[in-house]
Design an enzyme around this catalytic site. Structure first.
Site, PDB file in Angstrom:
ATOM      1  N   CYS A 138       5.282  -6.149   1.410  1.00 37.84           N
ATOM      2  CA  CYS A 138       5.627  -4.733   1.512  1.00 37.84           C
ATOM      3  C   CYS A 138       4.930  -4.090   2.728  1.00 37.84           C
ATOM      4  O   CYS A 138       5.241  -4.455   3.851  1.00 37.84           O
ATOM      5  CB  CYS A 138       5.281  -4.042   0.194  1.00 37.84           C
ATOM      6  N   TYR A 139       3.961  -3.210   2.532  1.00 38.07           N
ATOM      7  CA  TYR A 139       3.279  -2.615   3.688  1.00 38.07           C
ATOM      8  C   TYR A 139       2.700  -3.717   4.587  1.00 38.07           C
ATOM      9  O   TYR A 139       2.720  -3.620   5.813  1.00 38.07           O
ATOM     10  CB  TYR A 139       2.168  -1.663   3.214  1.00 38.07           C
ATOM     11  N   GLY A 152       0.841  -1.194   0.000  1.00 43.72           N
ATOM     12  CA  GLY A 152       0.000   0.000   0.000  1.00 43.72           C
ATOM     13  C   GLY A 152       0.871   1.237   0.000  1.00 43.72           C
ATOM     14  O   GLY A 152       2.070   1.155   0.272  1.00 43.72           O
ATOM     15  N   LYS A 166     -11.297 -11.431 -16.168  1.00 41.11           N
ATOM     16  CA  LYS A 166     -11.562 -11.590 -17.602  1.00 41.11           C
ATOM     17  C   LYS A 166     -11.003 -12.905 -18.169  1.00 41.11           C
ATOM     18  O   LYS A 166     -11.681 -13.582 -18.933  1.00 41.11           O
ATOM     19  CB  LYS A 166     -10.925 -10.406 -18.341  1.00 41.11           C
ATOM     20  N   ASP A 216     -18.483 -10.985 -21.976  1.00 33.01           N
ATOM     21  CA  ASP A 216     -19.069 -11.057 -20.630  1.00 33.01           C
ATOM     22  C   ASP A 216     -20.576 -11.305 -20.690  1.00 33.01           C
ATOM     23  O   ASP A 216     -21.090 -12.230 -20.056  1.00 33.01           O
ATOM     24  CB  ASP A 216     -18.797  -9.772 -19.837  1.00 33.01           C
ATOM     25  N   GLU A 238       4.267 -10.657  -6.920  1.00 34.56           N
ATOM     26  CA  GLU A 238       3.178 -10.709  -7.898  1.00 34.56           C
ATOM     27  C   GLU A 238       3.510 -10.016  -9.216  1.00 34.56           C
ATOM     28  O   GLU A 238       2.842 -10.241 -10.212  1.00 34.56           O
ATOM     29  CB  GLU A 238       1.895 -10.110  -7.290  1.00 34.56           C
ATOM     30  N   HIS A 269       7.869  -7.435  -4.275  1.00 38.93           N
ATOM     31  CA  HIS A 269       6.546  -7.819  -4.792  1.00 38.93           C
ATOM     32  C   HIS A 269       6.627  -9.093  -5.646  1.00 38.93           C
ATOM     33  O   HIS A 269       7.014  -9.018  -6.813  1.00 38.93           O
ATOM     34  CB  HIS A 269       5.954  -6.681  -5.622  1.00 38.93           C
TER      35      HIS A 269
END
Ligand code: XMP
Length: 511
Positions: A78-79, A51, A367, A223, A167, A165
């Site tokens: 991280c945060y 964050g 998606k 969608d 990710e 990170h």
């Protein structure tokens, strides 16, 4: 499932996607979630996101103390790592200097979290504060040259913290690190697949809807198509689909949609030809935002009028809301207020005060997961792989006033672009390819005659998620074929140009 608590990181959705890519279900929650709510979710692991805050900020987001002691493994990023450190009795050093970018990570302790990974790998850093003293019972697991405590862990309690990170794609083997957390530490099994989603969703729809009637607004995009196909499988004849043709679709798209849903799926389809209404409303409007608002509002008016004709019989309205929108509205309080670049319109933009009950079968999917579900249900590949198409359609690809003639010209040019891109076998490697109509008249020569006609701009981009995009280096032969066909086959166009701008600073669409 895994719960991800968001502290306003731009990467929270990315963490969720990385977890799901490993066939593990997860959901993202705001930091205000209570221990009681989390307990109801029956989670097997917890990830605390990064964050933009420093723990020393007055409004730094915190979590309920008991959440740390739920008895499930926790991974703080991280945060999230710093908050975990503070909550468990370690210390965090605040700093005004940010470390941003790639840093070589050295693994000092080959715990379960780093199992099978390299001892040195590149990691992505984006932080100011750092952990100074890990909480009691924790070991330092990794460091970088400038960050002494880049990863910490307490293998007994199953608490782990990462300053970098995992990710983001710039972190080498980050995906495996997330996998180690879920499979080695949380001891989870991969069990989140398209077919299990379909079975579960069909049951849920049947239970919710029972014998009532459902209306589904179709756009022809993936969608709303997947929503319609799921409902059709679950309740077949009790489903009515509505397609509002605003006349701003690609060439023949309205007809194709009608064909697919009526002929292939044998669905009850209400086809509303509202083209003239939209053209009339758009007359004289040149400002992009006014165009977008005008189309969005008219869409709602048409939908209201048409659905009133059906009211009484129909109790439910189905929508193709996806998980990123759900996360966005749930965690909005920690995310910074964003500037409106463009007002979006899509078939989700229906009236707010509608008195239908809403069903949103895709509200927990990303998606790419919708695509997998579509393939599993044999939705025509033409729809599964279709490039994104904006709700306001060709109107935002015509600079200046939208007229019937300009739409027709653009549809022809766009059809040529599509044909040539497909012929060159490039369609599936590209995020979007389309033509833009520029009302800029220039002089040309055709045969022995002078021409004074409009310009088409070709826009072809690659992207991962539409947040950033790169213009595609199309082969000259393809550019040549497109340009020569457009100028030969469309009388109103005598010049074709290529857009070589990335996003940012430009956006993908021109308006
Ligand atoms: P921009 O132009 O903002 O576009 O770079 C990013 C992506 O979003 C699509 N787009 C829309 N999609 N309703 C939609 O459903 C809209 O109003 C809309 N405007 C832009 C665009 O095609 C690109 O993929």
């Amino acid at each position: 499932m895994i719960a991800i608590i968001d502290f306003g990181s731009q990467y929270s959705k990315l963490i969720a996607r990385k977890v799901r890519e490993n066939q593990v279900y997860c959901e993202v929650y705001p930091h205000t979630i209570t221990i009681k709510e989390l307990k109801e979710k029956k989670i097997k692991g917890l990830i605390l996101s990064g964050g933009p805050y420093s723990l020393s900020d007055k409004d730094a987001p915190k979590i309920d103390k008991e959440i740390m002691h739920m008895g499930v493994p926790v991974l703080g990023i991280c945060y999230g790592m710093q908050l975990m450190t503070e909550m468990l009795g370690g210390t965090v050093k605040t700093s005004n200097q940010r470390e941003y970018g790639a840093a070589n990570l050295f693994i000092d302790n080959n715990f379960d979290l780093f199992e099978g990974l390299w001892l040195e790998m590149s990691s992505w850093m984006s932080h100011g504060d750092t952990v100074e003293v890990p909480p009691p019972g924790f070991k330092v697991l990794a460091h970088t040259q400038s960050c002494k405590v880049a990863a910490i862990g307490n293998s007994e309690k199953k608490y782990y913290g990462l300053q970098f990170h995992p990710e983001v794609s710039h972190t080498q083997r980050g995906q495996e690190l997330i996998r180690n957390f879920m499979f080695n530490i949380c001891e989870m099994e991969p069990n989140w697949y398209a077919d299990t989603f379909i079975d579960k969703t069909l049951k849920e729809i049947k239970n919710k809807v029972e014998d009532e009637q459902v209306l589904c607004a179709l756009s022809g995009g993936i969608d709303s198509t997947v929503v319609a196909v799921l409902l059709h499988k679950a309740i077949s004849k009790n489903l009515t689909c509505m397609f509002i043709d605003h006349g701003l679709m690609r060439k023949d798209e309205g007809k194709n949609i009608k064909q697919i849903f009526e002929k292939e799926y044998n669905m009850n389809l209400i086809y509303v030809d509202a083209q003239d209404r939209f053209y009339k409303k758009l007359k004289g409007i040149t400002d992009p935002e006014k165009k977008r608002k005008c189309i969005g509002e008219e869409f709602i008016r048409v939908f209201e009028e048409e659905s009133k004709k059906l009211k009484g019989d129909i109790k439910f309205l189905a929508q193709g809301t996806l998980y990123p929108d759900v996360i966005e509205s749930a965690i909005g309080d920690v995310s910074k207020t964003a500037v409106t670049i463009k007002s979006h319109h899509n078939v989700g933009g229906l009236p707010e005060d509608i008195d239908f009950k809403i069903i949103e079968p895709l509200r927990f999917l990303f998606k790419d997961e919708v695509r997998r579900v579509a393939k599993e249900m044999d939705v025509p590949l033409e729809i599964v792989n279709r490039h994104p198409f904006p709700g306001p359609g060709l109107a935002i690809r015509i600079i200046g006033e939208v007229t019937k003639e300009r739409i027709k010209t653009l549809q022809e040019a766009d059809a040529i672009v599509m044909e040539e891109i497909k012929k060159a076998d490039l369609y599936n490697d590209i995020w979007q390819a389309f033509a833009v109509f520029l009302p800029i008249k220039t002089v040309g020569v055709q045969g022995d005659n002078r021409s004074y006609e409009n310009t088409i701009c070709l826009r072809v981009v690659k992207s991962e998620d539409a947040m950033t995009a790169n213009w595609v280096r199309l082969p000259y032969e393809v550019l040549e074929a497109i340009s020569s066909r457009i100028t030969n086959e469309i009388k109103e166009i005598n010049r074709v140009v290529y857009d070589i701008t990335s996003k940012p600073p430009a956006t993908i669409e021109w308006e």
